[in-house]
Design an enzyme around this catalytic site. Structure first.
Site, short mmCIF file in Angstrom:
data_model
loop_
_atom_site.label_atom_id
_atom_site.label_comp_id
_atom_site.label_asym_id
_atom_site.label_seq_id
_atom_site.Cartn_x
_atom_site.Cartn_y
_atom_site.Cartn_z
N GLY A 68 0.86 -1.15 0.01
CA GLY A 68 -0.17 0.15 0.00
C GLY A 68 0.88 1.26 0.11
O GLY A 68 2.07 1.24 -0.14
N GLN A 69 0.12 2.35 0.30
CA GLN A 69 0.95 3.50 0.06
C GLN A 69 2.09 3.63 1.12
O GLN A 69 3.10 4.15 0.82
CB GLN A 69 -0.09 4.69 0.31
CG GLN A 69 0.48 6.09 -0.14
CD GLN A 69 -0.45 7.41 0.51
OE1 GLN A 69 -1.31 7.05 1.21
NE2 GLN A 69 -0.09 8.46 0.25
N ASP B 87 1.46 -9.25 1.25
CA ASP B 87 0.20 -8.60 0.86
C ASP B 87 -0.71 -9.39 0.17
O ASP B 87 -0.15 -10.69 -0.36
CB ASP B 87 0.59 -7.32 0.10
CG ASP B 87 -0.52 -6.30 0.08
OD1 ASP B 87 -1.95 -6.62 -0.12
OD2 ASP B 87 -0.06 -4.92 0.14
N ARG C 73 -1.60 -9.20 -2.97
CA ARG C 73 -0.86 -9.50 -4.29
C ARG C 73 0.39 -8.56 -4.09
O ARG C 73 0.47 -7.63 -3.38
CB ARG C 73 -1.64 -9.08 -5.49
CG ARG C 73 -2.06 -7.75 -5.40
CD ARG C 73 -3.21 -7.70 -6.58
NE ARG C 73 -4.62 -8.16 -6.30
CZ ARG C 73 -5.39 -7.59 -5.36
NH1 ARG C 73 -5.31 -6.36 -5.16
NH2 ARG C 73 -6.63 -8.18 -5.24
N TYR D 86 -14.72 3.20 8.62
CA TYR D 86 -13.61 3.26 9.03
C TYR D 86 -13.00 3.82 10.38
O TYR D 86 -12.19 3.19 11.10
CB TYR D 86 -12.66 4.18 8.01
CG TYR D 86 -11.14 4.51 8.09
CD1 TYR D 86 -10.45 3.05 7.89
CD2 TYR D 86 -10.72 5.31 8.24
CE1 TYR D 86 -9.18 3.40 7.61
CE2 TYR D 86 -9.51 5.69 8.16
CZ TYR D 86 -8.55 4.65 8.00
OH TYR D 86 -6.96 4.92 7.91
N LYS E 278 -11.14 2.04 13.48
CA LYS E 278 -10.04 2.52 14.31
C LYS E 278 -10.10 2.72 15.61
O LYS E 278 -9.07 2.31 16.42
CB LYS E 278 -9.51 3.54 13.25
CG LYS E 278 -9.04 3.31 12.05
CD LYS E 278 -7.54 2.47 12.12
CE LYS E 278 -7.11 2.04 10.69
NZ LYS E 278 -6.00 0.97 10.79
N ILE F 60 -1.81 11.21 4.14
CA ILE F 60 -0.35 11.16 3.73
C ILE F 60 0.06 11.49 2.40
O ILE F 60 -0.97 10.81 1.26
CB ILE F 60 0.04 9.59 4.30
CG1 ILE F 60 -0.37 9.33 5.60
CG2 ILE F 60 1.41 9.40 3.96
CD1 ILE F 60 0.38 10.16 6.73
N1 SER Z 1 -6.17 8.94 4.83
C1 SER Z 1 -7.24 8.28 5.48
C2 SER Z 1 -8.59 8.46 4.61
O1 SER Z 1 -8.66 9.17 3.86
C3 SER Z 1 -7.46 8.81 6.85
O2 SER Z 1 -6.77 8.02 7.56
O3 SER Z 1 -9.25 7.55 4.89
#
Ligand code: SER
Length: 324
Positions: A24-25, A47, A49, A155, A159, A185
Site C-alpha cells: 500500500g501507500q 500483501d 498481491r 473506517y 479504528k 499522507i
Molecule cells: N487517509 C485516510 C483516509 O482518507 C485517513 O486516515 O481514509
C-alpha cells in the site's frame, strides 16, 4: 567484549519484521525504511498481491491474506518474526462502500496479531490508527489527544475500536503494541487508494499530467496532512522508543500541517502558475466534514520526541520535483 554498540547491533540483528499490507501507500515506503534499518533479509513484506515496485525485489515476499489467521501464524513461524507492522486496511471512502468487509479486515486482522503477541509468538506490534477516530462532536481545531470521539464512518469506528483493543491487550496481557493516528499522507512513490484525503495526492499527478484537477472536496475543507517521510519516521521512532516512554497504548495524535484544497492549489500555482482547479464535491465531503481541521500532538512530542519536518510548502516542492 560487549560494548553498547554491540548490544544495539545484536538487537537490530535479532529483529525480524513482518509488514502486512506492504504494497500500500505507506507500506511500500515503510518497507524500504525498515530494510535500511534491519537489513533487507530481516524484513518480510507481505500483501494479498505483489506490487512491481523495486523495493520488493530485495526482501523476502509472502502472499498473505490479512483476514486469514492461520496464514499469518504460519508466516510468523516460518520467518521467526519478532515485530509485526499491520498496515492492511480498507480506508474511509472504500469502507463506506463495503462496510462488512471493512470491519472484517480492519478488526479481525488486528485481533489476530494482538493474540499472537499475547501468546508470545511475536514481541512487538505496530498498528496505525487515524484522524478518522474523531467525529462531529470533537473539537475541530487542535483536536486534543483525549476528547469526545464519536466517529461516524465505518473506517473511524473500526479504528477507534482497534485503539480500545490495543490498550486492553497492553493493560491486561502486557502486549507491546504501539500506534499513531495518521493524518492524510502525501507521497509520490505509491498511490493511496480509497481514502478521503487522497485528493491531496491526485492533485499533483493531474497538475503535472493535465494542468488541471477536479477536486471531490469543497475548496474550504481543511484537513490535517503529513508528508510520507514524516509518517515513516514517526512509525519507526515510536517502535524504537523505550517501552516505558510509550505512555499511551491506544494511539498517539501526530501532526505536521493542515490545509484546504484552495490553500494547496495556491502553493502549487507558485511552482506551476498555469494550474487550474474545479470543485465537484461528492460523498467524501461528508466524511471530511466530520474530521478535525488540525491536531494537537503534544503527548507524542513529550513522550517520544515527535516533531514533523515538512510543512505545506516543503511538501509541494518535494511532490512536484519528484513526480516531474
Ligand atoms: N487517509 C485516510 C483516509 O482518507 C485517513 O486516515 O481514509
Amino acid at each position: 567484549m560487549w560494548t553498547c554498540p554491540d548490544i544495539v547491533d545484536f538487537f537490530l540483528m535479532s529483529t525480524k519484521v513482518l509488514i502486512i499490507g506492504a504494497c500500500g501507500q505507506i507500506g511500500t515506503e515503510l518497507t524500504a525504511a525498515l530494510q535500511t534499518t534491519y537489513g533487507a533479509l530481516n524484513v518480510i513484506a507481505s500483501d494479498i498481491r505483489k506490487s512491481d515496485n523495486d523495493v520488493f525485489a530485495d526482501s523476502p515476499f509472502e502472499i498473505l491474506d490479512a483476514t486469514n489467521k492461520e496464514q499469518i501464524r504460519a508466516c510468523i513461524e516460518k520467518h521467526q518474526i519478532t515485530d509485526v507492522y499491520l498496515m492492511a486496511a480498507l480506508l474511509s471512502a472504500k469502507a463506506e462502500k463495503n462496510p462488512e468487509f471493512a470491519w472484517e479486515l480492519n478488526m479481525n486482522s488486528l485481533l489476530y496479531v494482538l493474540d499472537f503477541a499475547k501468546d508470545k509468538l511475536i514481541e512487538k506490534v505496530f498498528w496505525p490508527s487515524s484522524i478518522a477516530v474523531f467525529g462531529k462532536n470533537s473539537p475541530k481545531v487542535q483536536t486534543p489527544q483525549h476528547t469526545i470521539m464519536d466517529p461516524s464512518t465505518v473506517y473511524g469506528i473500526s479504528k477507534l475500536s482497534g485503539e480500545r483493543w490495543c490498550e486492553y491487550y497492553h493493560k491486561n496481557h502486557g502486549v507491546d503494541v504501539r500506534s499513531v493516528r495518521y493524518p492524510g499522507i502525501i507521497s509520490w512513490k505509491a498511490r493511496p487508494g480509497g481514502g478521503t484525503t487522497d485528493y491531496a495526492v491526485e492533485i499533483f499527478h493531474e497538475a503535472l499530467e493535465k494542468g488541471s484537477y477536479t477536486c471531490f472536496l469543497k475548496e474550504d475543507t481543511a484537513l490535517p496532512m503529513m508528508f510520507m517521510d514524516d509518517a515513516v519516521r514517526a512509525t519507526i521512532s515510536i517502535m524504537n522508543a523505550e517501552s516505558s516512554a510509550i505512555k499511551i497504548r491506544s494511539s498517539y495524535n501526530i501532526s505536521a500541517t493542515s490545509f484546504t484544497p484552495k490553500e494547496l492549489t495556491s502553493e502549487i500555482q507558485k511552482l506551476l502558475p498555469d494550474f487550474t482547479i474545479e470543485y465537484a464535491p461528492d460523498f467524501r465531503q461528508q466524511i471530511a466534514d466530520s474530521w478535525p481541521e488540525s491536531i494537537d500532538d503534544t503527548d507524542a512530542a513529550n513522550d517520544w520526541n515527535w516533531s514533523a519536518h515538512f510543512d505545506t510548502k516543503a511538501i509541494v516542492a518535494e511532490m512536484i520535483e519528484n513526480l516531474r
